[in-house]
Enzyme design. Structure first.
Site, short mmCIF file in Angstrom:
data_model
loop_
_atom_site.label_atom_id
_atom_site.label_comp_id
_atom_site.label_asym_id
_atom_site.label_seq_id
_atom_site.Cartn_x
_atom_site.Cartn_y
_atom_site.Cartn_z
N LYS A 99 0.84 -1.18 0.00
CA LYS A 99 0.00 0.00 0.00
C LYS A 99 0.88 1.24 0.00
O LYS A 99 2.00 1.14 0.48
CB LYS A 99 -0.94 -0.03 1.19
CG LYS A 99 -0.21 0.09 2.51
CD LYS A 99 -0.68 -0.91 3.51
CE LYS A 99 0.47 -1.29 4.37
NZ LYS A 99 1.73 -1.53 3.85
N ARG A 167 9.38 11.97 3.07
CA ARG A 167 9.72 13.39 2.98
C ARG A 167 9.70 13.92 1.55
O ARG A 167 9.39 15.08 1.31
CB ARG A 167 11.12 13.53 3.57
CG ARG A 167 11.69 14.89 3.74
CD ARG A 167 13.04 14.78 4.44
NE ARG A 167 14.05 14.13 3.61
CZ ARG A 167 14.76 14.77 2.68
NH1 ARG A 167 14.56 16.03 2.44
NH2 ARG A 167 15.68 14.12 1.98
#
Length: 339
Positions: A99, A167
């Site tokens: 996922k 990030r």
């Protein structure tokens, strides 16, 4: 019983290590990992040596072409899921993809369509739903033990703000895709897979333009609400509380629960077997449950799992898109793969 399901592994990173390690706790008569591919041959070879895998490939094309592989587990970074999924399906492989299934609903729809056209099994690896406590919760809800489900309160947060996969926009980062997939899926699970009528969210983004913290509400038909929070800036409670008109159940460590507080307040504890190697992530031995689900589906000729159906995955993708849009997170792929 028939022959074992033969797994190929796409990407030799940390989650792939945990997956193969977990599969190693299942009967060898049922599961066999026969090949691994990575972008760098050395990485694939190291992985193969550690896990006793016969074949190591440089690049994913060779894995896709391997006639001895039945199903491919995709453990690569988010932005590679779609491309790798397409490659494997085009070469006749069943697919279990980490996922989020893809970066957005547009990609997810195309992948699901391709799997259906090719008559191949495809599942998003929402391993949480195969843990015994999730199955028990589903049964309790279905039997009416909690009454009418009114609210799910879930939070998921760790200090992850310097982790590249979270990030960086170029890797499909952000907490909505990394952590939100878990909080969204548990809300949908509790509300029986119904689509929310309205999604309201706000969040904090970094200088890359990806979300580091998100608060969202999913408003369901009939007045039910899923309240969720994700954070890469701090550790949160990481529990999911499902409240009904007759009582509530709490899943502790809700994404891979080994502890459940039941309707009567009793705490139930679950355990996982020991594996050959240490794991990178919490309770990763539980990845064995989704691997076994994949085998059972393929053996039975099912092209999707009832627990993580294509409809479920597309709904999760749509909600992720809505939240990202509201928070102001845009990927290049959003325009390219518009719904």
């Amino acid at each position: 019983m028939g022959s074992p399901l033969r797994w190929g592994i796409a990407s030799a990173g940390k989650i792939s290590h945990d997956f193969v390690n977990a599969v190693g706790t299942l009967p060898a008569a049922d599961h066999q990992v026969v090949a691994v591919a990575a972008r760098k041959l050395l990485d694939a070879e190291k992985f193969a040596t550690l896990h006793g895998i016969e074949r190591a490939y440089e690049g994913y094309q060779a894995l896709a072409k391997d006639p001895n592989v039945d199903v491919v587990y995709i453990g690569a970074v988010n932005n590679a899921h779609y491309e790798l999924g397409v490659l494997m399906l085009q070469h006749g492989k069943h697919v279990l993809c980490e996922k989020p299934l893809c970066l957005n609903e547009g990609q997810s729809k195309r992948l699901v369509k391709l799997a259906s056209e090719r008559n191949l099994f495809l599942m998003e690896a929402i391993w949480s739903r195969f843990f015994p406590f999730y199955r028990q919760l589903r049964e309790r809800i279905d039997r009416g033990e909690l009454g009418e489900i009114r609210e799910v309160e879930v939070e998921f947060g760790f200090v992850l703000s310097d982790v590249d996969r979270l990030r960086l926009k170029s890797l499909g980062g952000g907490t909505v895709l990394d952590l939100g997939v878990y909080t969204i899926q548990v809300c949908l699970w509790a509300f029986g897979g119904k689509a929310p009528e309205k999604v309201v969210s706000s969040g904090v983004t970094n200088d890359e333009g990806v979300d580091l913290e998100v608060t969202a509400e999913l408003h369901f038909p009939g007045g039910g609400i899923g309240r969720m929070k994700t954070s890469a800036l701090r550790e949160l409670k990481n529990t999911a509380v499902v409240r009904g008109s007759k009582g509530s159940v709490t899943l502790h460590g809700f994404w891979c629960p080994q502890l459940l507080t039941d309707v009567d307040g009793k705490e139930l504890v679950d355990t996982l077997p020991n594996a050959r190697h240490p794991f990178n992530f919490t309770n990763s031995c539980g990845l064995r449950y989704e691997a076994e689900e994949v085998r059972q589906c393929i053996v039975a000729g099912r092209l999707q799992s009832a627990s993580v159906s294509h409809v479920d995955s597309l709904l999760i993708a749509r909600i992720q898109d809505q939240i990202r849009k509201q928070v102001g997170v845009v990927f290049a792929e959003d325009e390219q793969f518009a719904v």
